[in-house]
Structures are given as structure tokens and as C-alpha cells.
Enzyme design. Structure first.
Site, mmCIF file in Angstrom:
data_model
loop_
_atom_site.group_PDB
_atom_site.id
_atom_site.type_symbol
_atom_site.label_atom_id
_atom_site.label_comp_id
_atom_site.label_asym_id
_atom_site.label_seq_id
_atom_site.Cartn_x
_atom_site.Cartn_y
_atom_site.Cartn_z
ATOM 1 N N LEU A 161 10.681 -20.560 -4.889
ATOM 2 C CA LEU A 161 9.434 -19.740 -4.536
ATOM 3 C C LEU A 161 8.367 -19.764 -5.133
ATOM 4 C CD1 LEU A 161 8.771 -17.202 -2.477
ATOM 5 C CD2 LEU A 161 9.392 -15.773 -4.483
ATOM 6 N N ASP B 294 0.786 -1.189 0.020
ATOM 7 C CA ASP B 294 0.222 0.012 0.098
ATOM 8 C C ASP B 294 0.939 1.176 0.121
ATOM 9 O OD1 ASP B 294 -2.193 1.537 -0.055
ATOM 10 O OD2 ASP B 294 -2.708 0.990 2.313
ATOM 11 N N HIS C 3 2.452 3.495 -9.005
ATOM 12 C CA HIS C 3 2.415 2.265 -9.368
ATOM 13 C C HIS C 3 3.502 1.582 -10.155
ATOM 14 C CE1 HIS C 3 -1.678 2.374 -7.666
ATOM 15 N NE2 HIS C 3 -2.296 3.082 -8.692
HETATM 16 C C1 IPE Z 1 -5.444 -2.710 -0.250
HETATM 17 O O1 IPE Z 1 -5.012 -1.373 -0.606
HETATM 18 C C2 IPE Z 1 -5.456 -3.585 -1.512
HETATM 19 C C3 IPE Z 1 -4.051 -3.713 -2.101
HETATM 20 C C4 IPE Z 1 -2.938 -3.360 -1.799
HETATM 21 C C5 IPE Z 1 -4.107 -4.174 -3.477
HETATM 22 P P1 IPE Z 1 -6.193 0.071 -0.629
HETATM 23 O O2 IPE Z 1 -5.552 0.964 -0.890
HETATM 24 O O3 IPE Z 1 -7.120 -0.593 -1.558
HETATM 25 O O4 IPE Z 1 -6.894 -0.358 0.791
HETATM 26 P P2 IPE Z 1 -7.812 0.525 1.630
HETATM 27 O O5 IPE Z 1 -8.934 0.850 0.638
HETATM 28 O O6 IPE Z 1 -7.107 1.947 1.866
HETATM 29 O O7 IPE Z 1 -8.171 -0.177 2.684
HETATM 30 C C1 IPE Z 2 -1.465 0.356 -3.413
HETATM 31 O O1 IPE Z 2 -1.361 1.603 -3.485
HETATM 32 C C2 IPE Z 2 -1.771 -0.213 -4.697
HETATM 33 C C3 IPE Z 2 -3.055 -0.568 -5.003
HETATM 34 C C4 IPE Z 2 -4.147 -0.819 -4.214
HETATM 35 C C5 IPE Z 2 -3.339 -1.234 -6.392
HETATM 36 P P1 IPE Z 2 -2.380 2.627 -3.341
HETATM 37 O O2 IPE Z 2 -2.712 3.066 -4.845
HETATM 38 O O3 IPE Z 2 -3.537 2.361 -2.595
HETATM 39 O O4 IPE Z 2 -1.960 4.023 -2.718
HETATM 40 P P2 IPE Z 2 -2.591 4.806 -1.652
HETATM 41 O O5 IPE Z 2 -2.945 4.132 -0.622
HETATM 42 O O6 IPE Z 2 -3.449 5.869 -2.638
HETATM 43 O O7 IPE Z 2 -1.266 5.898 -1.286
HETATM 44 MG MG MG Z 3 -4.183 2.613 -0.579
#
Ligand code: IPE
Ligand code: IPE
Ligand code: MG
Length: 249
Positions: free
Chosen positions: A132, A21, A38
Site C-alpha cells: 500500500l 472528520d 485526535h
Molecule cells: C477537513 O476537516 C480537514 C481535515 C480532515 C484534515 P475540517 O474539520 O477542518 O473541515 P471544515 O473546516 O469543517 O470544512
Molecule cells: C478532524 O476532526 C481532524 C482534523 C481536522 C485535524 P476535527 O478536529 O475537525 O473534528 P470536529 O469536526 O471539530 O468534530
Molecule cells: Mg472538522
């Protein structure tokens, strides 16, 4: 002493699961758009897969895209899907060289056709690798997975292949998409959020949870090793007392 040398290879988790995240926030800090984050996040994936292989971890599950993520802006979803395809294209060769077997869990029926095709080609190509096992949670949600398992088990009961009283943990495990995969002993979440976000709810029942403020694009090998070291310093009691654990009674 280098952190990797402080790790006791005899006491490693067999399975590490990661909620990757913070890509969006990382990009924002650089004054860039979310997609840039990303792309940088994909570099961390590469580094952590290598690090897990180096430590001879058996299973690494990465939460790459949740069911809930489908409700993000279309532009971002499309970018994530094409990033997935290009990563599979560019990384399958390295997965083969490093003996990594690719698997994926999630509702793949709603993935774009080209993504599903690429994913299954890579899964097929790496299926005999013995190092792995890398599990990508893609279009995944734990509640979806549990609902699917309940449906399958209900069907078994309707077909009189099992009795209601026979339903136990083992039958539930067998009907989850992670059947044949041991439950994660360690779950890492980056970006300072303290939640599970619909990830492996059943399988994480007794996992050690590790949270770090580092955003996923800045999470590297050393951070991964730090999490492993932290895990090794925890006492896993499974409901017993500390004395029982110490004396193995
Ligand atoms: C969780 O991250 C899902 C992934 C890392 C793929 P999100 O950024 O979507 O989670 P929430 O919505 O903040 O909990
Ligand atoms: C995690 O990073 C990647 C996915 C959920 C695909 P985020 O895109 O959720 O990044 P934040 O949480 O907005 O910083
Ligand atoms: Mg996120």
C-alpha cells in the site's frame, strides 16, 4: 456473511481518499478535550491503514491537516503536530512490516522543522516498500496545489519548453503533487458533513463520494468495508448512458 466476504476483490478502487472528520465532536461527547479526540482518531488511522492493506488497495490518501487548520487555536495545532511526530515514531516499524510506502502532499515548508524532518525520514525509510502507498495530506489545500501547478506550468511556457496550446489535462496532472498517483475512485468523509473542504479538487473530478455520520474515532474496519461495498454497487458512467456502460460500447 461477513461484509469483507461480500466484497469483490476484482472491483476495488485502486485509490481511496478519506476526509477524517469529527475528532472534536467525538471528544466532546465523551466530555473530553479535542486533543483526546485526535488521539483516538490516530487509532482509527492505524485500523484503516491495516484494512486497506488487507484489501490490497494500492493507494490510500488521508487528509490529516489542511492549510485552513493552521488557524485553529495554537494549543490544538501544537498537539496535532506532536501527535504526528509520535505516531510516525511508533508506527514506522509496522509500516515496514506491512510493506507500506509513506508519501505526503502539502505545503511542507510551513511545517515545524522537527515534524518535517521526522516525516521525511519515514518517507525515506519506507520508499522501497511495494504494498500500500499511504499518502498523508498535511498542511494541504487543493487550491494551494493548483496554484503551485499553475506557477510551474507558466514557468515552462516562459522558458519556451511548452507552447500554451500544449497545456492539457496530462500536463496539469504532471505538475500536481499527486503526479504518478492515480486519481481516487472513492472519497469517504466521516462526521456527516457534506463538503470537500479544499481536498483534491482536481483529482476528485469523477470520484464516487461516500458520506457517513460516523465520527472518525468510531470509524473502523467494518465501516471502511461498507464504503467499499457501496462503491461496488454504483455504476460509473463517465458521461455515457447506462446502456453504453452495460454493453461496454
Ligand atoms: C477537513 O476537516 C480537514 C481535515 C480532515 C484534515 P475540517 O474539520 O477542518 O473541515 P471544515 O473546516 O469543517 O470544512
Ligand atoms: C478532524 O476532526 C481532524 C482534523 C481536522 C485535524 P476535527 O478536529 O475537525 O473534528 P470536529 O469536526 O471539530 O468534530
Ligand atoms: Mg472538522
Amino acid at each position: 456473511m461477513a461484509i469483507s466476504n461480500q466484497i469483490d476483490k476484482e472491483k476495488l478502487p485502486r485509490h481511496v481518499a478519506i476526509i477524517m472528520d469529527g475528532n472534536g465532536r467525538w471528544a466532546k461527547r465523551q466530555g473530553k478535550n479535542r486533543v483526546f479526540g485526535h488521539r483516538q482518531g490516530a487509532k482509527s488511522v492505524k485500523e484503516i491503514v491495516r484494512a486497506a492493506g488487507e484489501m490490497e488497495i494500492d493507494y490510500l490518501t488521508l487528509y490529516a491537516f489542511s492549510t485552513e487548520n493552521w488557524s485553529r487555536p495554537k494549543l490544538e495545532v501544537d498537539a496535532l503536530m506532536s501527535l504526528l511526530v509520535s505516531s510516525i515514531n511508533s508506527e514506522t516499524k509496522e509500516l515496514m512490516e506491512n510493506n507500506v510506502r509513506l508519501l505526503s502532499i502539502g505545503n511542507h515548508d510551513i511545517l515545524p522543522k522537527n515534524v518535517k524532518k521526522k516525516l521525511y525520514e519515514a518517507i525515506d525509510q519506507t520508499k522501497n516498500n511495494k504494498g500500500l502507498t499511504l499518502v498523508l495530506a498535511l498542511s494541504y489545500s487543493a487550491k494551494w496545489e493548483i496554484i503551485e501547478a499553475v506557477k510551474k506550468i507558466a514557468q515552462l511556457a516562459v522558458n519556451q519548453e511548452i507552447k500554451i496550446d500544449e497545456i492539457d489535462e496530462c500536463i496539469i496532472d504532471k505538475n500536481l503533487s499527486t503526479h504518478n498517483i492515480p486519481h481516487p475512485e472513492l472519497m469517504i468523509r466521516t462526521s456527516g458533513e457534506f463538503r470537500i473542504s479544499n481536498f483534491l479538487l482536481w483529482q476528485l473530478a469523477y470520484a464516487e463520494l461516500y458520506f457517513t455520520n460516523k465520527l472518525w474515532p468510531e470509524f473502523g474496519k467494518e465501516d471502511f468495508f461498507e464504503a467499499l461495498l457501496d462503491y461496488q454497487n454504483r455504476e460509473r458512467r463517465f458521461g455515457k448512458t447506462s446502456e453504453q456502460v452495460e454493453h461496454k460500447i
